[in-house]
Scaffold this motif. Structure first.
Motif, PDB file in Angstrom:
ATOM      1  N   PRO A 263      -7.802  22.683  45.430  1.00 49.31           N
ATOM      2  CA  PRO A 263      -7.550  24.115  45.087  1.00 49.31           C
ATOM      3  C   PRO A 263      -8.486  25.107  45.608  1.00 49.31           C
ATOM      4  O   PRO A 263      -8.118  26.086  45.931  1.00 49.31           O
ATOM      5  N   PHE A 264      -9.607  24.766  45.789  1.00 50.63           N
ATOM      6  CA  PHE A 264     -10.657  25.962  46.081  1.00 50.63           C
ATOM      7  C   PHE A 264     -11.078  25.676  47.414  1.00 50.63           C
ATOM      8  O   PHE A 264     -12.202  26.527  47.704  1.00 50.63           O
ATOM      9  N   THR A 265     -10.437  25.015  48.365  1.00 49.89           N
ATOM     10  CA  THR A 265     -10.881  24.749  49.813  1.00 49.89           C
ATOM     11  C   THR A 265      -9.549  24.895  50.690  1.00 49.89           C
ATOM     12  O   THR A 265      -8.805  24.546  50.099  1.00 49.89           O
ATOM     13  N   GLN A 266      -9.546  25.435  51.828  1.00 49.16           N
ATOM     14  CA  GLN A 266      -8.538  25.469  52.664  1.00 49.16           C
ATOM     15  C   GLN A 266      -9.088  25.846  54.115  1.00 49.16           C
ATOM     16  O   GLN A 266      -9.537  27.048  54.272  1.00 49.16           O
ATOM     17  N   PRO A 267      -8.813  25.059  55.015  1.00 51.64           N
ATOM     18  CA  PRO A 267      -8.586  23.676  55.202  1.00 51.64           C
ATOM     19  C   PRO A 267      -9.452  22.742  54.405  1.00 51.64           C
ATOM     20  O   PRO A 267     -10.504  23.001  54.011  1.00 51.64           O
ATOM     21  N   SER A 268      -9.030  21.425  54.121  1.00 53.38           N
ATOM     22  CA  SER A 268      -9.846  20.472  53.260  1.00 53.38           C
ATOM     23  C   SER A 268      -9.960  19.145  54.033  1.00 53.38           C
ATOM     24  O   SER A 268      -8.812  18.605  54.515  1.00 53.38           O
ATOM     25  N   TRP A 269     -10.821  18.282  53.830  1.00 56.82           N
ATOM     26  CA  TRP A 269     -10.886  17.163  54.423  1.00 56.82           C
ATOM     27  C   TRP A 269     -11.683  16.179  53.348  1.00 56.82           C
ATOM     28  O   TRP A 269     -12.536  16.516  52.517  1.00 56.82           O
ATOM     29  N   GLU A 270     -11.444  14.830  53.792  1.00 53.34           N
ATOM     30  CA  GLU A 270     -12.291  13.625  53.030  1.00 53.34           C
ATOM     31  C   GLU A 270     -12.834  12.928  54.129  1.00 53.34           C
ATOM     32  O   GLU A 270     -12.286  12.823  55.239  1.00 53.34           O
ATOM     33  N   LEU A 271     -14.009  12.646  53.873  1.00 50.30           N
ATOM     34  CA  LEU A 271     -14.973  11.797  55.002  1.00 50.30           C
ATOM     35  C   LEU A 271     -14.885  10.206  54.681  1.00 50.30           C
ATOM     36  O   LEU A 271     -15.572  10.074  53.598  1.00 50.30           O
ATOM     37  N   GLU A 272     -14.421   9.689  55.675  1.00 46.20           N
ATOM     38  CA  GLU A 272     -14.361   7.889  55.268  1.00 46.20           C
ATOM     39  C   GLU A 272     -15.219   7.305  56.041  1.00 46.20           C
ATOM     40  O   GLU A 272     -15.428   7.627  57.276  1.00 46.20           O
ATOM     41  N   ILE A 273     -15.806   6.140  55.396  1.00 42.68           N
ATOM     42  CA  ILE A 273     -16.592   5.341  56.518  1.00 42.68           C
ATOM     43  C   ILE A 273     -16.002   4.298  56.440  1.00 42.68           C
ATOM     44  O   ILE A 273     -15.408   3.505  55.592  1.00 42.68           O
ATOM     45  N   TYR A 274     -16.450   3.275  57.450  1.00 44.57           N
ATOM     46  CA  TYR A 274     -15.949   1.750  57.656  1.00 44.57           C
ATOM     47  C   TYR A 274     -16.984   0.762  56.981  1.00 44.57           C
ATOM     48  O   TYR A 274     -18.087   0.927  57.899  1.00 44.57           O
ATOM     49  N   PHE A 275     -16.838   0.328  56.027  1.00 43.57           N
ATOM     50  CA  PHE A 275     -18.029  -0.410  55.452  1.00 43.57           C
ATOM     51  C   PHE A 275     -17.391  -1.464  54.784  1.00 43.57           C
ATOM     52  O   PHE A 275     -16.578  -1.704  54.041  1.00 43.57           O
ATOM     53  N   ASN A 276     -18.107  -2.841  55.134  1.00 44.36           N
ATOM     54  CA  ASN A 276     -17.694  -4.139  54.526  1.00 44.36           C
ATOM     55  C   ASN A 276     -16.047  -4.344  55.077  1.00 44.36           C
ATOM     56  O   ASN A 276     -15.187  -4.808  54.017  1.00 44.36           O
ATOM     57  N   ASN A 277     -15.681  -4.070  56.079  1.00 42.93           N
ATOM     58  CA  ASN A 277     -14.295  -4.165  56.457  1.00 42.93           C
ATOM     59  C   ASN A 277     -13.216  -3.368  55.964  1.00 42.93           C
ATOM     60  O   ASN A 277     -12.142  -3.772  55.866  1.00 42.93           O
ATOM     61  N   ASN A 278     -13.598  -2.336  55.337  1.00 45.91           N
ATOM     62  CA  ASN A 278     -12.872  -1.425  54.582  1.00 45.91           C
ATOM     63  C   ASN A 278     -13.362   0.182  54.767  1.00 45.91           C
ATOM     64  O   ASN A 278     -14.371   0.280  54.968  1.00 45.91           O
ATOM     65  N   TRP A 279     -12.042   1.156  54.980  1.00 40.48           N
ATOM     66  CA  TRP A 279     -12.457   2.391  54.828  1.00 40.48           C
ATOM     67  C   TRP A 279     -12.519   2.793  53.636  1.00 40.48           C
ATOM     68  O   TRP A 279     -12.013   2.415  52.644  1.00 40.48           O
ATOM     69  N   LEU A 280     -13.813   3.535  53.467  1.00 43.41           N
ATOM     70  CA  LEU A 280     -14.274   3.964  51.884  1.00 43.41           C
ATOM     71  C   LEU A 280     -14.671   5.561  51.917  1.00 43.41           C
ATOM     72  O   LEU A 280     -15.069   6.008  52.861  1.00 43.41           O
ATOM     73  N   GLU A 281     -13.719   6.212  50.942  1.00 39.71           N
ATOM     74  CA  GLU A 281     -13.973   7.758  50.981  1.00 39.71           C
ATOM     75  C   GLU A 281     -15.254   7.821  50.447  1.00 39.71           C
ATOM     76  O   GLU A 281     -15.787   7.402  49.340  1.00 39.71           O
ATOM     77  N   ILE A 282     -16.254   8.786  51.062  1.00 40.68           N
ATOM     78  CA  ILE A 282     -17.493   9.242  50.694  1.00 40.68           C
ATOM     79  C   ILE A 282     -17.635  10.702  50.054  1.00 40.68           C
ATOM     80  O   ILE A 282     -18.152  10.857  49.167  1.00 40.68           O
ATOM     81  N   LEU A 283     -16.944  11.457  50.546  1.00 37.99           N
ATOM     82  CA  LEU A 283     -16.834  12.827  50.070  1.00 37.99           C
ATOM     83  C   LEU A 283     -15.666  13.650  50.395  1.00 37.99           C
ATOM     84  O   LEU A 283     -14.887  13.364  51.068  1.00 37.99           O
ATOM     85  N   GLY A 284     -15.552  14.968  49.507  1.00 40.35           N
ATOM     86  CA  GLY A 284     -14.651  15.902  50.089  1.00 40.35           C
ATOM     87  C   GLY A 284     -15.273  17.125  50.338  1.00 40.35           C
ATOM     88  O   GLY A 284     -16.308  17.305  50.078  1.00 40.35           O
ATOM     89  N   CYS A 285     -14.755  17.912  51.371  1.00 39.72           N
ATOM     90  CA  CYS A 285     -14.986  19.187  51.848  1.00 39.72           C
ATOM     91  C   CYS A 285     -14.137  20.196  52.265  1.00 39.72           C
ATOM     92  O   CYS A 285     -12.925  19.570  52.263  1.00 39.72           O
TER      93      CYS A 285
END
Length: 445
Positions: A263-285
């Motif tokens: 609701p408070f940002t536009q446009p918006s993204w999440e940053l994911e990293i590939y860790f231990n054979n999985n995509w892992l969400e790290i942050l929102g921005c």
């Protein structure tokens, strides 16, 4: 939305004009009122704050030296201190990591353009003190006050509270770090002053409620901004946040950006990293909604904001399997994390500790400086064997008149396969004392 996603995976989003938390909560819950931080709040039908949750106030895990959450906080703060410097070489970002967690519903929801009927406001989701006050559900609740105080670059770190299940990855209290950077027109287009932050057709509408407009879903840009302004701000934000992730996980970490909605940002993204054979969400921005800046008294500027959950990062980096371990007071857990280093967690025994202290006077031919602590450690291992979990020097003293030196060690005993009795521990402890007298000619105090 930002903090709803945090509930699932524990990333996050955020006074000179607010009270720093130098006061303790000194909580008192009665039938009619709740006293927190020297303020009295009348209970009403919205009140659902429990003594158990209140007991977590002022634990400040993110400020506790040698705690994993503190280590993560320090590393991110250090990164931003180095990433943004003034012409004189001073850090541009200021840090607020001790703000009281009691906020108003206006701070937690309205200031961030969260619709009145949004499910995140529900009594079942938050810890309400009364209908107008709650324990913050995200550190984003402090964003507007800080901007109104005149800050352009800041980080907010603190404990946040959400009603949630308790299991290995969820806990009703966790910790977030939010960041905001406001970039003014003259700085954004320093080399191309003919370009502008806002479309020439844009006019402010401060009185208009835009919190639920469908245009917020548009991932290209907000209607008020020029595409050039958005792309420059987006580029700086993503470059900075990727740099932060590489600082934590290494330069070779794989990452990807995923479009999302807050609701408070536009446009918006999440940053994911590939860790231990999985995509892992790290942050929102995302790019901060201009309505928030306008209502905070900021014009001719664009901003980006981000949020990250400290527990999520720490569980990955330290290999900690259960979020509840962060609240442990067991020294077997806490003493693994020293000198702000990222080390892999070693499981501790499920059996309880027994703790005994051993104090002694050193002989005249030894001083605090010449006594070999490692010799003492080896002797303790020889006598106590595998039931000795830790040995820590907790005090040293030199008598002002006699000149004799005294040391005090804390010895933690724990069996890995069964519960030790205090009687058993006392026998071992006495043997260690006797061996010290024999080998080092000390006098037990």
């Amino acid at each position: 939305m930002w903090f709803i996603k945090i509930l699932k995976v524990r990333p996050a989003f955020p006074l000179l004009a607010v009270k720093p938390r130098f006061l303790t909560s000194q909580a008192n819950i009665s039938e009619k009122s709740i006293d927190l931080y020297q303020q009295q709040y009348e209970r009403d039908a919205w009140t659902n704050l429990t003594p158990k949750i209140v007991s977590h106030l002022d634990r400040n895990l993110h400020l506790r030296h040698n705690h994993p959450l503190c280590t993560i906080r320090k590393k991110i703060v250090k990164y931003f201190y180095g990433a943004y410097l003034s012409p004189r070489g001073n850090p541009l970002f200021s840090v607020y990591d001790n703000l009281p967690p009691v906020v108003t519903t206006e701070q937690n929801f309205d200031n961030l353009l969260i619709p009145k009927d949004h499910p995140s406001r529900a009594k079942s989701d938050c810890y309400y003190i009364n209908k107008d006050h709650l324990l913050r559900a995200h550190t984003t609740a402090h964003q507007v006050e800080l901007i109104q105080a005149g800050l352009d670059n800041f980080l907010v770190v603190g404990d946040v509270y959400r009603r949630d299940e308790i299991d290995g990855t969820h806990y009703p209290v966790f910790h977030q770090m939010d960041g905001v950077r406001i970039i003014h027109q003259d700085k954004l287009f320093e080399r191309t002053p003919e370009l502008k932050v806002f479309e020439t057709s844009y006019k402010t509408h401060l009185s208009q409620d835009t919190s639920a407009i469908s245009a917020c879903i548009d991932q290209q840009k907000q209607p008020c901004h020029t595409l050039e302004a958005v792309k420059l701000c987006e580029h700086e934000m993503k470059r900075t946040l990727v740099g932060m992730v590489k600082e934590l996980f290494g330069d070779k970490i794989q990452y990807r950006w995923v479009e999302t909605y807050f609701p408070f940002t536009q446009p918006s993204w999440e940053l994911e990293i590939y860790f231990n054979n999985n995509w892992l969400e790290i942050l929102g921005c995302g790019i901060t909604r201009n309505e928030i800046l306008e209502r905070s008294g900021v014009d001719n500027s664009i901003a980006y904001a981000f949020g990250v959950g400290l527990e999520r990062l720490a569980m990955v980096l330290f290999d900690i399997p259960d979020i509840r371990l962060f609240w442990s007071t067991d020294s077997g857990f806490l003493n693994q994390f020293k000198d702000d280093k990222i080390v892999k967690y070693k499981p501790i025994s499920v059996y309880p500790q027994c703790v005994n202290d051993l104090s002694f006077w050193l002989p005249e031919d030894l001083s605090i400086e010449t006594f070999s602590v490692n010799d003492f450690y080896d002797m303790v291992r020889n006598v106590g064997g595998e039931v000795v979990e830790q040995v820590t020097l907790i005090d040293k003293f030199k008598h002002p008149k006699s000149g004799k030196s005294s040391l005090c060690f804390r010895i933690v005993y724990r069996h890995m396969e069964r519960t030790l009795t205090q009687a058993e521990v006392n026998v071992i402890h006495a043997k260690i004392g006797a061996e010290m007298v024999k080998d080092f000619n000390v006098v037990i105090r």
